[in-house]
Design a protein around this motif. Structure first.
Motif, PDB file in Angstrom:
ATOM      1  N   LEU A   3      71.123  35.943  51.809  1.00 60.17           N
ATOM      2  CA  LEU A   3      71.975  35.511  50.698  1.00 60.17           C
ATOM      3  C   LEU A   3      71.310  34.387  49.926  1.00 60.17           C
ATOM      4  O   LEU A   3      70.813  33.422  50.515  1.00 60.17           O
ATOM      5  N   LEU A   4      71.273  34.524  48.604  1.00 62.36           N
ATOM      6  CA  LEU A   4      70.763  33.493  47.709  1.00 62.36           C
ATOM      7  C   LEU A   4      71.870  33.068  46.756  1.00 62.36           C
ATOM      8  O   LEU A   4      72.758  33.853  46.421  1.00 62.36           O
ATOM      9  N   GLN A   5      71.796  31.821  46.324  1.00 65.19           N
ATOM     10  CA  GLN A   5      72.788  31.284  45.403  1.00 65.19           C
ATOM     11  C   GLN A   5      72.061  30.576  44.264  1.00 65.19           C
ATOM     12  O   GLN A   5      71.260  29.676  44.495  1.00 65.19           O
ATOM     13  N   ALA A   6      72.330  31.003  43.059  1.00 61.80           N
ATOM     14  CA  ALA A   6      71.699  30.410  41.874  1.00 61.80           C
ATOM     15  C   ALA A   6      72.730  29.593  41.116  1.00 61.80           C
ATOM     16  O   ALA A   6      73.831  30.069  40.831  1.00 61.80           O
ATOM     17  N   VAL A   7      72.364  28.349  40.792  1.00 60.79           N
ATOM     18  CA  VAL A   7      73.237  27.454  40.028  1.00 60.79           C
ATOM     19  C   VAL A   7      72.423  26.824  38.900  1.00 60.79           C
ATOM     20  O   VAL A   7      71.198  26.709  38.995  1.00 60.79           O
ATOM     21  N   PRO A   8      73.078  26.416  37.822  1.00 58.78           N
ATOM     22  CA  PRO A   8      72.346  25.760  36.734  1.00 58.78           C
ATOM     23  C   PRO A   8      71.856  24.383  37.156  1.00 58.78           C
ATOM     24  O   PRO A   8      72.525  23.670  37.907  1.00 58.78           O
ATOM     25  N   ALA A   9      70.676  24.027  36.680  1.00 57.54           N
ATOM     26  CA  ALA A   9      70.167  22.683  36.939  1.00 57.54           C
ATOM     27  C   ALA A   9      70.976  21.675  36.131  1.00 57.54           C
ATOM     28  O   ALA A   9      71.350  21.934  34.980  1.00 57.54           O
ATOM     29  N   ALA A  17      65.718  25.790  34.290  1.00 57.78           N
ATOM     30  CA  ALA A  17      67.137  25.406  34.268  1.00 57.78           C
ATOM     31  C   ALA A  17      67.937  26.099  35.364  1.00 57.78           C
ATOM     32  O   ALA A  17      69.159  25.918  35.427  1.00 57.78           O
ATOM     33  N   VAL A  18      67.274  26.885  36.208  1.00 63.32           N
ATOM     34  CA  VAL A  18      67.958  27.622  37.273  1.00 63.32           C
ATOM     35  C   VAL A  18      67.485  27.097  38.622  1.00 63.32           C
ATOM     36  O   VAL A  18      66.281  27.023  38.885  1.00 63.32           O
ATOM     37  N   LEU A  19      68.420  26.710  39.462  1.00 61.59           N
ATOM     38  CA  LEU A  19      68.125  26.284  40.825  1.00 61.59           C
ATOM     39  C   LEU A  19      68.580  27.370  41.785  1.00 61.59           C
ATOM     40  O   LEU A  19      69.719  27.836  41.704  1.00 61.59           O
ATOM     41  N   VAL A  20      67.700  27.781  42.699  1.00 57.56           N
ATOM     42  CA  VAL A  20      68.010  28.832  43.660  1.00 57.56           C
ATOM     43  C   VAL A  20      67.894  28.251  45.062  1.00 57.56           C
ATOM     44  O   VAL A  20      66.898  27.603  45.392  1.00 57.56           O
TER      45      VAL A  20
END
Length: 401
Positions: free
Chosen positions: A69-75, A255-258
């Motif tokens: 499982l991976l989760q991507a959130v905005p920086a 701008a994407v943190l994973v």
């Protein structure tokens, strides 16, 4: 005349029948001998099957903890505010080949209240998230009470509460009959479900989930996700993590943190190697013990049957025939013990695994290796007793009785 004195050549079937003769005549002794062998083979099956079942249960548990499982959130922006992803980002991530499922939630920045009499600024520390219907499947979450959002309910003012959110709002369960309601903004929403805790995503526990279309209609939601959850094939998880930022935001990958793959993945791979070494060691020990039992049984058998050996030699049996008879008997005993041992081992492994609520796993090569090992060990263990029997002269064998 010399040709008439040659011993009769025994066919394989004759040799098999001759080897089985001692087993048929001495059934109790053969049964006890086979029992000793079967215990060794059953031990080999059990010590490979039970750890394999335990390993599978552990692997399944680690997988549920999010190894894939991976989760991507905005920086975060410099002003402290979070940005949202493009509305089409979820569909773009779904086109990555190793990805098996993808879903998203979005912070609506709305406030949820138990009643319209509560201060509009008091949201009990809960977050109102717009959710897609496939969130439950991707996170491997479960519903404790009621039901989750579906394609129909997402268009209506309905909500599903996380475990912490349900406790803070005072809803232990969804009662039968008319559903309870909460206020989000100025709209009353019906509570249709409550989730069990989701250890992979604690933010979901403290959230109130509304349908994607419902949030658009009543909460001013623009349709841009703020968190994307991705499940991918485990061997490709690092590669998927590398391509997620440019896939989600081609113009600004930075701008994407994973999130990194769970540390449980490393533990899982280390456990696989540990269990493999343990299987090999335990199987070798059980096989050696079984071989010693066969050798001991056959040596005693030769000593007990010296009269039979002397009589057969006096009637013209050759050394090779005597050797073949005892070697065949040894292999048959080991084979019978191997078959019964496999049955006992499979039954024991199955019973133990089911008692611990584990999946029943028998290594693919365990049974063939056990049967083959039993035959090989029987041949090796019977080699010395058979040669000892063949070296006996008729007079020596008969005089020792």
């Amino acid at each position: 005349m010399a040709d008439d004195l040659r011993p009769v050549r025994l066919t394989p079937l004759d040799l098999l029948a001759l080897g089985a003769l001692g087993i048929r005549i001495r059934k109790v002794r053969a049964a006890l001998s086979a029992l000793g062998i079967s215990i060794g083979i059953a031990t080999m099956i059990v010590v490979t099957g039970i750890p394999a079942s335990s390993e599978r249960a552990l692997m399944d548990q680690l997988t549920r903890l999010g190894t894939n499982l991976l989760q991507a959130v905005p920086a975060p922006q410099q002003n402290g505010e979070d940005t949202a992803f493009p509305a089409e980002s979820v569909a773009m991530v779904g086109r990555i080949w190793p990805v098996t499922s993808v879903t998203a939630v979005a912070n609506t920045h709305a406030v949820v209240r138990r009643s319209d009499l509560i201060d509009p600024r008091d949201g009990s520390g809960l977050t109102v998230l717009a959710s897609r219907p496939d969130l439950l499947e991707t996170l491997d979450a479960t519903v404790r009470s009621g039901r989750f959002l579906d394609a129909v309910s997402t268009t209506f003012p309905t909500v599903v509460l996380g475990s912490v959110a349900a406790k803070r709002l005072g809803f232990p369960a969804v009662p039968p009959g008319p559903p309870p309601q909460v206020v989000i903004g100025n709209v009353w929403y019906s509570v249709i479900g409550i989730l069990n805790p989701t250890p992979l995503s604690p933010d979901i526990d403290r959230s109130v989930l509304v349908g994607w279309d419902s949030a658009r209609a009543w909460l001013g939601f623009e349709g841009r996700p703020t968190v994307i959850y991705v499940r991918a094939r485990e061997p490709s998880i690092e590669a998927v993590r590398g391509v997620l930022p440019p896939t989600i935001s081609p113009g600004r990958p930075s701008a994407v943190l994973v999130t990194r793959p769970s540390d449980a993945l490393a533990a899982k791979r280390a456990t696989e190697h540990t269990f493999s070494a343990l299987f090999l060691g335990l199987a070798l020990v059980a096989l050696v013990v079984g071989g010693i039992g066969v050798a001991n049984t056959m040596v005693i058998s030769v000593l007990e049957r010296r009269c039979e050996i002397g009589l057969r030699r006096a009637l013209g049996a050759s050394r090779g025939q005597i050797r073949g008879q005892f070697l065949t008997e040894s292999v048959l005993l080991a084979g019978l013990g191997g078959v019964s041992g496999c049955v006992l081992g499979l039954a024991g492994t199955t019973a133990y695994a089911l008692a611990h609520h584990w999946p029943v796993v028998i290594p693919a090569l365990a049974v063939p290796a056990a049967l083959g090992g039993a035959v090989v060990v029987g041949a090796v263990a019977g080699a010395y007793p058979s040669m000892r029997a063949a070296r006996m002269t008729p007079t020596a064998a008969l005089n020792s009785v």
